[in-house]
Design an enzyme around this catalytic site. Sequence first.
Site, PDB file in Angstrom:
ATOM      1  N   ASN A 114       0.942  -1.068  -0.008  1.00 47.96           N
ATOM      2  CA  ASN A 114       0.064  -0.059   0.028  1.00 47.96           C
ATOM      3  C   ASN A 114       0.850   1.277  -0.095  1.00 47.96           C
ATOM      4  O   ASN A 114       1.336   1.512   1.002  1.00 47.96           O
ATOM      5  CB  ASN A 114      -0.975   0.122   1.134  1.00 47.96           C
ATOM      6  CG  ASN A 114      -1.619   1.244   1.445  1.00 47.96           C
ATOM      7  OD1 ASN A 114      -1.693   1.987   0.513  1.00 47.96           O
ATOM      8  ND2 ASN A 114      -2.349   1.334   2.566  1.00 47.96           N
TER       9      ASN A 114
ATOM     10  N   LYS B 203       0.155   4.211  -0.240  1.00 46.87           N
ATOM     11  CA  LYS B 203      -0.379   5.403   0.583  1.00 46.87           C
ATOM     12  C   LYS B 203      -0.126   6.780  -0.702  1.00 46.87           C
ATOM     13  O   LYS B 203      -0.146   6.582  -1.759  1.00 46.87           O
ATOM     14  CB  LYS B 203       0.202   5.647   1.748  1.00 46.87           C
ATOM     15  CG  LYS B 203      -0.119   4.440   2.742  1.00 46.87           C
ATOM     16  CD  LYS B 203      -0.062   4.377   3.846  1.00 46.87           C
ATOM     17  CE  LYS B 203      -0.092   3.042   4.641  1.00 46.87           C
ATOM     18  NZ  LYS B 203       0.212   3.181   6.141  1.00 46.87           N
TER      19      LYS B 203
ATOM     20  N   HIS C 182      -9.324   0.661   5.095  1.00 41.12           N
ATOM     21  CA  HIS C 182      -8.211   0.878   5.787  1.00 41.12           C
ATOM     22  C   HIS C 182      -8.061   1.876   6.735  1.00 41.12           C
ATOM     23  O   HIS C 182      -8.972   2.866   6.765  1.00 41.12           O
ATOM     24  CB  HIS C 182      -7.090   1.590   4.809  1.00 41.12           C
ATOM     25  CG  HIS C 182      -5.472   1.583   5.169  1.00 41.12           C
ATOM     26  ND1 HIS C 182      -5.040   2.596   6.102  1.00 41.12           N
ATOM     27  CD2 HIS C 182      -4.575   0.795   5.134  1.00 41.12           C
ATOM     28  CE1 HIS C 182      -3.836   2.300   6.539  1.00 41.12           C
ATOM     29  NE2 HIS C 182      -3.695   1.264   5.755  1.00 41.12           N
TER      30      HIS C 182
ATOM     31  N   GLU D  59      -6.494   4.346   7.949  1.00 37.11           N
ATOM     32  CA  GLU D  59      -6.260   5.831   7.846  1.00 37.11           C
ATOM     33  C   GLU D  59      -7.583   6.347   7.181  1.00 37.11           C
ATOM     34  O   GLU D  59      -8.001   7.467   7.383  1.00 37.11           O
ATOM     35  CB  GLU D  59      -4.976   6.053   6.993  1.00 37.11           C
ATOM     36  CG  GLU D  59      -3.920   5.768   7.700  1.00 37.11           C
ATOM     37  CD  GLU D  59      -2.646   5.391   6.918  1.00 37.11           C
ATOM     38  OE1 GLU D  59      -2.684   5.448   5.763  1.00 37.11           O
ATOM     39  OE2 GLU D  59      -1.710   4.796   7.524  1.00 37.11           O
TER      40      GLU D  59
ATOM     41  N   GLU E 189      -5.181  -5.122  10.409  1.00 35.90           N
ATOM     42  CA  GLU E 189      -4.246  -4.354  10.805  1.00 35.90           C
ATOM     43  C   GLU E 189      -4.397  -3.465  12.183  1.00 35.90           C
ATOM     44  O   GLU E 189      -5.144  -2.582  12.249  1.00 35.90           O
ATOM     45  CB  GLU E 189      -4.067  -3.387   9.623  1.00 35.90           C
ATOM     46  CG  GLU E 189      -3.933  -3.930   8.240  1.00 35.90           C
ATOM     47  CD  GLU E 189      -3.292  -2.915   7.095  1.00 35.90           C
ATOM     48  OE1 GLU E 189      -2.101  -2.925   6.867  1.00 35.90           O
ATOM     49  OE2 GLU E 189      -3.868  -1.797   7.207  1.00 35.90           O
TER      50      GLU E 189
ATOM     51  N   GLY F  58       2.562   1.973  10.765  1.00 40.22           N
ATOM     52  CA  GLY F  58       3.493   3.285  10.530  1.00 40.22           C
ATOM     53  C   GLY F  58       4.140   3.610  11.763  1.00 40.22           C
ATOM     54  O   GLY F  58       4.737   4.563  11.943  1.00 40.22           O
TER      55      GLY F  58
ATOM     56  N   SER G 131       3.914  -2.309  10.274  1.00 39.92           N
ATOM     57  CA  SER G 131       5.053  -2.247  10.385  1.00 39.92           C
ATOM     58  C   SER G 131       5.861  -3.452  10.039  1.00 39.92           C
ATOM     59  O   SER G 131       6.771  -3.929  10.657  1.00 39.92           O
ATOM     60  CB  SER G 131       5.604  -1.837  11.966  1.00 39.92           C
ATOM     61  OG  SER G 131       5.149  -0.634  12.207  1.00 39.92           O
TER      62      SER G 131
HETATM   63  P1  PGA Z   1       3.031   0.193   7.732  1.00 43.60           P
HETATM   64  O1  PGA Z   1       1.532   0.362   6.949  1.00 43.60           O
HETATM   65  O2  PGA Z   1       3.703  -1.189   7.093  1.00 43.60           O
HETATM   66  O3  PGA Z   1       3.721   1.337   7.149  1.00 43.60           O
HETATM   67  O4  PGA Z   1       3.015  -0.049   9.226  1.00 43.60           O
HETATM   68  C1  PGA Z   1       0.583  -0.876   7.042  1.00 43.60           C
HETATM   69  C2  PGA Z   1      -0.424  -0.277   6.376  1.00 43.60           C
HETATM   70  O5  PGA Z   1      -1.063   0.604   6.673  1.00 43.60           O
HETATM   71  O6  PGA Z   1      -0.911  -1.002   5.327  1.00 43.60           O
END
Ligand code: PGA
Length: 250
Positions: free
Chosen positions: A9, A11, A95, A97, A167, A173, A213
Site C-alpha cells: 500500500n 499511500k 483502511h 487511515e 491491521e 507506521g 510495520s
Molecule cells: P506500515 O503500514 O507497514 O507502514 O505499518 C501498513 C498499512 O497501513 O497497510
Amino acid sequence: MRTKIVAGNWKMNKNAEQTEDLINELIDKLPTDTDVKVVIAPTFVNLASAVDHTEFTKIRVAAQNMHQAEGGAFTGEISADMLKSIGVNTVILGHSERRAYFHETDALIANKVETALKHEMTIIFCFGEELKDRSTNSHFNIVEGQLRDGIFNLPESAWSNIILAYEPVWAIGTGETASPEQAQEMHEFIRETVRKQYGSQVADDVSILYGGSVKPDNAKEIFSKPDVDGGLIGGAALNANDFVGIVNAM
Ligand code: PGA
C-alpha cells in the site's frame, strides 16, 4: 489451498516518475518462480501507468480506495467503473487511515464493498483494533464487530473475492509490530469467526493478511504462523529491496 499474498500500500507516496522507477526495480528484483501473489497499490493518478508497466508481469495493481456510488456529483471521487476501465480489478477498502482521517464508518465501508462486488472486483478488506481496545481487552469484540458490520451480510459466493487484512492500528507506521504470537492469536480468532458465520470452506479458503510495520527482518516469523497468509505492507513497500525481501520471506 489458500493464496499467499503480499500487497504494498503505497499511500500518498511516489509521483509518476518515481512510480515507474519503483515498478521497474520490482520487475527486476522480484522472483519469477514464486507462488506468492504480489499486489501494489500506487495512488490513483498513477494507476493507469502502473497497469501498463506491469502488464506482462505477475504484479497486480490495486486501488487504495473508491467511492460507493456508481457515478455522479461527487467532486474528487473515483468510481469502481473508472477503476475497472483502466484494468484495476482490486481495491483496498476500510483502511484505518480512511476510517480515522476520512471518517469512514463500517456502514459506509459495507456500501463500498457491495459496489466493488457488483463490479466483480477483488477486495482487500482492512480492519483492526486501536491501542485503547487492546488495553481494555476488547480487541476481539472490536474486530468481530468490524467483520460483522462490514462484510458478514455478504452471500457466501462473494467470499471468493474477499481478502482480509488484519491491521492493528497501533502497529501501523509506528515501527511497533504485533508479535507473531499476537498476530496468530487474532488471525485464528478471525478465521474461527468466519467459520461460525460461513462454514469451513469459506474459512479455510480466505487469505488473511497481517499489516502493521512488517519489515524484511520480522516478516519471516510473522508469515510462519499458520493463519497468516501474507502481508499488507506500507512503509517497507516504498523500497524495492525491502518489499522484495518481504515477498521472499513468505
Ligand atoms: P506500515 O503500514 O507497514 O507502514 O505499518 C501498513 C498499512 O497501513 O497497510
